[in-house]
Design a protein around this motif. Structure first.
Motif, PDB file in Angstrom:
ATOM      1  N   PRO A  51      15.428  -3.717  -5.926  1.00  0.00           N
ATOM      2  CA  PRO A  51      14.081  -3.617  -6.508  1.00  0.00           C
ATOM      3  C   PRO A  51      13.054  -3.008  -5.563  1.00  0.00           C
ATOM      4  CG  PRO A  51      15.053  -5.757  -6.982  1.00  0.00           C
ATOM      5  CD  PRO A  51      15.966  -5.089  -6.003  1.00  0.00           C
ATOM      6  N   VAL A  52      13.237  -3.191  -4.245  1.00  0.00           N
ATOM      7  CA  VAL A  52      12.276  -2.630  -3.296  1.00  0.00           C
ATOM      8  C   VAL A  52      12.306  -1.103  -3.350  1.00  0.00           C
ATOM      9  CG1 VAL A  52      11.619  -2.442  -0.865  1.00  0.00           C
ATOM     10  CG2 VAL A  52      12.393  -4.641  -1.781  1.00  0.00           C
ATOM     11  N   ALA A  53      13.514  -0.510  -3.407  1.00  0.00           N
ATOM     12  CA  ALA A  53      13.624   0.948  -3.497  1.00  0.00           C
ATOM     13  C   ALA A  53      13.046   1.461  -4.804  1.00  0.00           C
ATOM     14  CB  ALA A  53      15.087   1.379  -3.368  1.00  0.00           C
ATOM     15  N   LEU A  54      13.285   0.727  -5.887  1.00  0.00           N
ATOM     16  CA  LEU A  54      12.735   1.138  -7.176  1.00  0.00           C
ATOM     17  C   LEU A  54      11.214   1.076  -7.154  1.00  0.00           C
ATOM     18  CD1 LEU A  54      15.194  -0.628  -9.661  1.00  0.00           C
ATOM     19  CD2 LEU A  54      15.046   1.807  -9.152  1.00  0.00           C
ATOM     20  N   LEU A  55      10.696   0.025  -6.532  1.00  0.00           N
ATOM     21  CA  LEU A  55       9.246  -0.111  -6.414  1.00  0.00           C
ATOM     22  C   LEU A  55       8.659   1.042  -5.612  1.00  0.00           C
ATOM     23  CD1 LEU A  55       6.597  -1.667  -6.721  1.00  0.00           C
ATOM     24  CD2 LEU A  55       7.271  -3.066  -4.761  1.00  0.00           C
ATOM     25  N   MET A  56       9.296   1.414  -4.521  1.00  0.00           N
ATOM     26  CA  MET A  56       8.836   2.548  -3.715  1.00  0.00           C
ATOM     27  C   MET A  56       8.888   3.830  -4.530  1.00  0.00           C
ATOM     28  SD  MET A  56      10.739   1.661  -0.088  1.00  0.00           S
ATOM     29  CE  MET A  56      10.158   3.158   0.733  1.00  0.00           C
ATOM     30  N   ARG A  57       9.939   3.962  -5.317  1.00  0.00           N
ATOM     31  CA  ARG A  57      10.141   5.186  -6.102  1.00  0.00           C
ATOM     32  C   ARG A  57       9.057   5.407  -7.143  1.00  0.00           C
ATOM     33  NH1 ARG A  57      10.018   9.011  -8.411  1.00  0.00           N
ATOM     34  NH2 ARG A  57      11.592  10.413  -9.250  1.00  0.00           N
ATOM     35  N   GLU A  58       8.441   4.332  -7.612  1.00  0.00           N
ATOM     36  CA  GLU A  58       7.439   4.447  -8.668  1.00  0.00           C
ATOM     37  C   GLU A  58       6.006   4.479  -8.145  1.00  0.00           C
ATOM     38  OE1 GLU A  58       8.464   5.292 -11.429  1.00  0.00           O
ATOM     39  OE2 GLU A  58      10.577   4.756 -11.221  1.00  0.00           O
ATOM     40  N   GLN A  59       5.818   4.613  -6.824  1.00  0.00           N
ATOM     41  CA  GLN A  59       4.473   4.747  -6.269  1.00  0.00           C
ATOM     42  C   GLN A  59       4.018   6.202  -6.375  1.00  0.00           C
ATOM     43  OE1 GLN A  59       2.873   1.866  -5.453  1.00  0.00           O
ATOM     44  NE2 GLN A  59       4.837   1.090  -6.262  1.00  0.00           N
ATOM     45  N   PRO A  60       2.719   6.446  -6.533  1.00  0.00           N
ATOM     46  CA  PRO A  60       2.243   7.818  -6.742  1.00  0.00           C
ATOM     47  C   PRO A  60       2.435   8.729  -5.535  1.00  0.00           C
ATOM     48  CG  PRO A  60       0.397   6.302  -6.482  1.00  0.00           C
ATOM     49  CD  PRO A  60       1.628   5.462  -6.615  1.00  0.00           C
ATOM     50  N   ASP A  61       2.466   8.152  -4.316  1.00  0.00           N
ATOM     51  CA  ASP A  61       2.620   8.985  -3.127  1.00  0.00           C
ATOM     52  C   ASP A  61       3.359   8.204  -2.049  1.00  0.00           C
ATOM     53  OD1 ASP A  61       0.701   7.214  -2.076  1.00  0.00           O
ATOM     54  OD2 ASP A  61      -0.948   8.562  -2.585  1.00  0.00           O
ATOM     55  N   ALA A 118       2.693   2.522 -13.599  1.00  0.00           N
ATOM     56  CA  ALA A 118       2.640   1.342 -14.468  1.00  0.00           C
ATOM     57  C   ALA A 118       3.938   0.546 -14.367  1.00  0.00           C
ATOM     58  CB  ALA A 118       2.393   1.777 -15.918  1.00  0.00           C
ATOM     59  N   PHE A 119       5.057   1.261 -14.379  1.00  0.00           N
ATOM     60  CA  PHE A 119       6.351   0.599 -14.196  1.00  0.00           C
ATOM     61  C   PHE A 119       6.431  -0.003 -12.804  1.00  0.00           C
ATOM     62  CE2 PHE A 119      11.105   1.141 -13.449  1.00  0.00           C
ATOM     63  CZ  PHE A 119      11.428  -0.052 -14.071  1.00  0.00           C
ATOM     64  N   GLY A 120       5.833   0.699 -11.819  1.00  0.00           N
ATOM     65  CA  GLY A 120       5.811   0.197 -10.452  1.00  0.00           C
ATOM     66  C   GLY A 120       5.118  -1.147 -10.353  1.00  0.00           C
ATOM     67  N   ARG A 121       4.035  -1.332 -11.108  1.00  0.00           N
ATOM     68  CA  ARG A 121       3.324  -2.613 -11.079  1.00  0.00           C
ATOM     69  C   ARG A 121       4.186  -3.735 -11.646  1.00  0.00           C
ATOM     70  NH1 ARG A 121      -0.989   0.972 -12.136  1.00  0.00           N
ATOM     71  NH2 ARG A 121      -0.762   0.769 -14.392  1.00  0.00           N
ATOM     72  N   GLN A 122       4.969  -3.429 -12.673  1.00  0.00           N
ATOM     73  CA  GLN A 122       5.882  -4.427 -13.216  1.00  0.00           C
ATOM     74  C   GLN A 122       6.949  -4.803 -12.188  1.00  0.00           C
ATOM     75  OE1 GLN A 122       7.495  -3.264 -17.034  1.00  0.00           O
ATOM     76  NE2 GLN A 122       5.582  -2.317 -17.665  1.00  0.00           N
ATOM     77  N   LEU A 123       7.472  -3.779 -11.503  1.00  0.00           N
ATOM     78  CA  LEU A 123       8.482  -4.026 -10.476  1.00  0.00           C
ATOM     79  C   LEU A 123       7.905  -4.860  -9.335  1.00  0.00           C
ATOM     80  CD1 LEU A 123      10.234  -0.552 -10.258  1.00  0.00           C
ATOM     81  CD2 LEU A 123      11.284  -2.688 -10.980  1.00  0.00           C
ATOM     82  N   GLU A 124       6.641  -4.609  -9.003  1.00  0.00           N
ATOM     83  CA  GLU A 124       6.021  -5.349  -7.916  1.00  0.00           C
ATOM     84  C   GLU A 124       5.969  -6.838  -8.235  1.00  0.00           C
ATOM     85  OE1 GLU A 124       2.140  -5.149  -4.971  1.00  0.00           O
ATOM     86  OE2 GLU A 124       2.371  -3.710  -6.600  1.00  0.00           O
ATOM     87  N   ARG A 125       5.675  -7.169  -9.477  1.00  0.00           N
ATOM     88  CA  ARG A 125       5.670  -8.581  -9.865  1.00  0.00           C
ATOM     89  C   ARG A 125       7.076  -9.175  -9.738  1.00  0.00           C
ATOM     90  NH1 ARG A 125       1.726  -6.629 -13.614  1.00  0.00           N
ATOM     91  NH2 ARG A 125       3.304  -6.192 -15.205  1.00  0.00           N
ATOM     92  N   LEU A 126       8.096  -8.374 -10.090  1.00  0.00           N
ATOM     93  CA  LEU A 126       9.476  -8.846  -9.974  1.00  0.00           C
ATOM     94  C   LEU A 126       9.841  -9.118  -8.518  1.00  0.00           C
ATOM     95  CD1 LEU A 126      12.359  -9.325 -11.045  1.00  0.00           C
ATOM     96  CD2 LEU A 126      12.743  -6.855 -10.863  1.00  0.00           C
ATOM     97  N   VAL A 127       9.496  -8.176  -7.638  1.00  0.00           N
ATOM     98  CA  VAL A 127       9.836  -8.336  -6.222  1.00  0.00           C
ATOM     99  C   VAL A 127       9.062  -9.506  -5.620  1.00  0.00           C
ATOM    100  CG1 VAL A 127       9.831  -7.240  -3.956  1.00  0.00           C
ATOM    101  CG2 VAL A 127      10.422  -5.903  -5.989  1.00  0.00           C
TER     102      VAL A 127
END
Length: 328
Positions: free
Chosen positions: A85-95, A214-223
């Motif tokens: 999930p950490v890599a996915l969260l990084m992947r969905e950040q704007p920069d 937006a998906f990144g914010r959901q992932l952040e809650r998961l992590v």
């Protein structure tokens, strides 16, 4: 993580270990057992294992293989998804700035005791990595694996032509430095104060293509939820380990103690301090899972028996009869 809990890592950190060990003619299972890590760690990416045991394993594998670049080879052999999930969260950040911020805030959900920090002076940014006091030293292979994996991940985000300005390691320069330039694309500088990836600050503003904030914010809650679970009491950590190990059929107190890098007596003292025992936790976990599986209605009784770690359907049936007051 509680103050006195043992730093744990997701067994996903061992991705690439088996293929790298076999490439040197080593026995992965034997190395795991020597480091007191269950074989199931190579099959279940979310099994909790002591970070100290991972460090020991990689140092012993490097020595057995006769190569100082074992960690680098592991980084090349592992999948980008190993950070979960950490890599996915990084992947969905704007920069890149957002991606590295996510890593430094929540990266320890992947491996407790491995700490990272980000320093920006306006021109140069330094992403540094260190180990918590009390973890084994040396830990050269773990540090090199971490930095090589992050460099590879950043190239995945920004393109294969991206390169850091400098890579630094605090340990001694090895005799064979050929693999470093080959695998990292740049020759590191050794025996400096920190282990780090140095990049231009302008790199932090580079966008990550196809990111979905937006998906990144959901992932952040998961992590973050995962991080909170890591802070659970020791009895909860043991319960989580039991839940993971039950389907393997090898869920005993000695095996669970091995997972935490302790002996059976220490495990019992841990649990007794919280008013629990291993047998109680095993029974409670089985009861909760039994109720879940039966309510789902998608498993036969034989399958449920196997999932709960019983050697036979009759053993499962006897356990259910004994638990007369159970909801199962």
């Amino acid at each position: 993580m509680t103050h006195d809990s043992i730093p744990m890592a997701r067994s996903a950190v061992l991705d690439g270990f088996e293929i790298t060990a076999r490439s040197f003619g080593l026995d992965p299972g034997g190395l795991l057992r020597t480091a007191r890590i269950p074989d199931a760690s190579l099959r279940d990416a979310d099994l909790p294992i002591p970070t100290a045991s991972v460090i020991t394993l990689l140092e012993q594998a490097s020595a057995a293989a006769g190569t100082p670049s074992f960690g680098l080879l592991m980084a090349q052999a592992r999948a980008i998804s190993v950070l979960g999930p950490v890599a996915l969260l990084m992947r969905e950040q704007p920069d890149l700035r957002g991606a590295l911020s996510s890593l430094t805030r929540l990266g320890w959900a992947q491996a407790e005791g491995l700490e990272s920090s980000l320093e920006d002076d306006g021109e140069t940014t330094i992403l540094s990595f260190s180990l918590s006091p009390g973890l084994p030293h040396p830990a050269n292979q773990t540090i090199e694996l971490t930095i090589a994996a992050i460099v590879r991940l950043l190239r995945h985000f920004l393109g294969p032509d991206w390169s850091p300005q400098m890579l630094t390691f605090s340990h001694r320069r090895p005799a064979d430095i050929g693999p470093y330039a080959r695998f990292l694309g740049i020759m590191p500088v050794f025996r400096l104060e920190r282990n780090s990836i140095v990049m231009l600050t302008t790199d932090l503003n580079r966008p990550i293509e196809h990111a979905d904030p937006a998906f990144g914010r959901q992932l952040e809650r998961l992590v973050e939820s995962t991080v909170r679970q890591r802070g659970a009491a020791r009895s909860q950590q043991v319960s989580d380990a039991i839940r993971r190990m039950l389907p393997t059929g090898d869920c005993s107190a000695p095996r669970i103690a091995d997972m935490f890098g302790i002996d059976r007596r220490t495990l019992h003292r841990w649990l007794a301090a919280e008013g629990q025992s291993f047998s109680q936790l095993l029974d409670q976990t089985r009861a909760a899972l039994c109720l879940q599986y039966r309510s789902e209605g998608s498993h036969s009784l034989t399958e449920i028996a196997q999932l709960l770690g019983f050697s036979s359907l009759s053993a499962y049936s006897r356990w259910r009869r004994i638990r007369e007051s159970s909801t199962c």
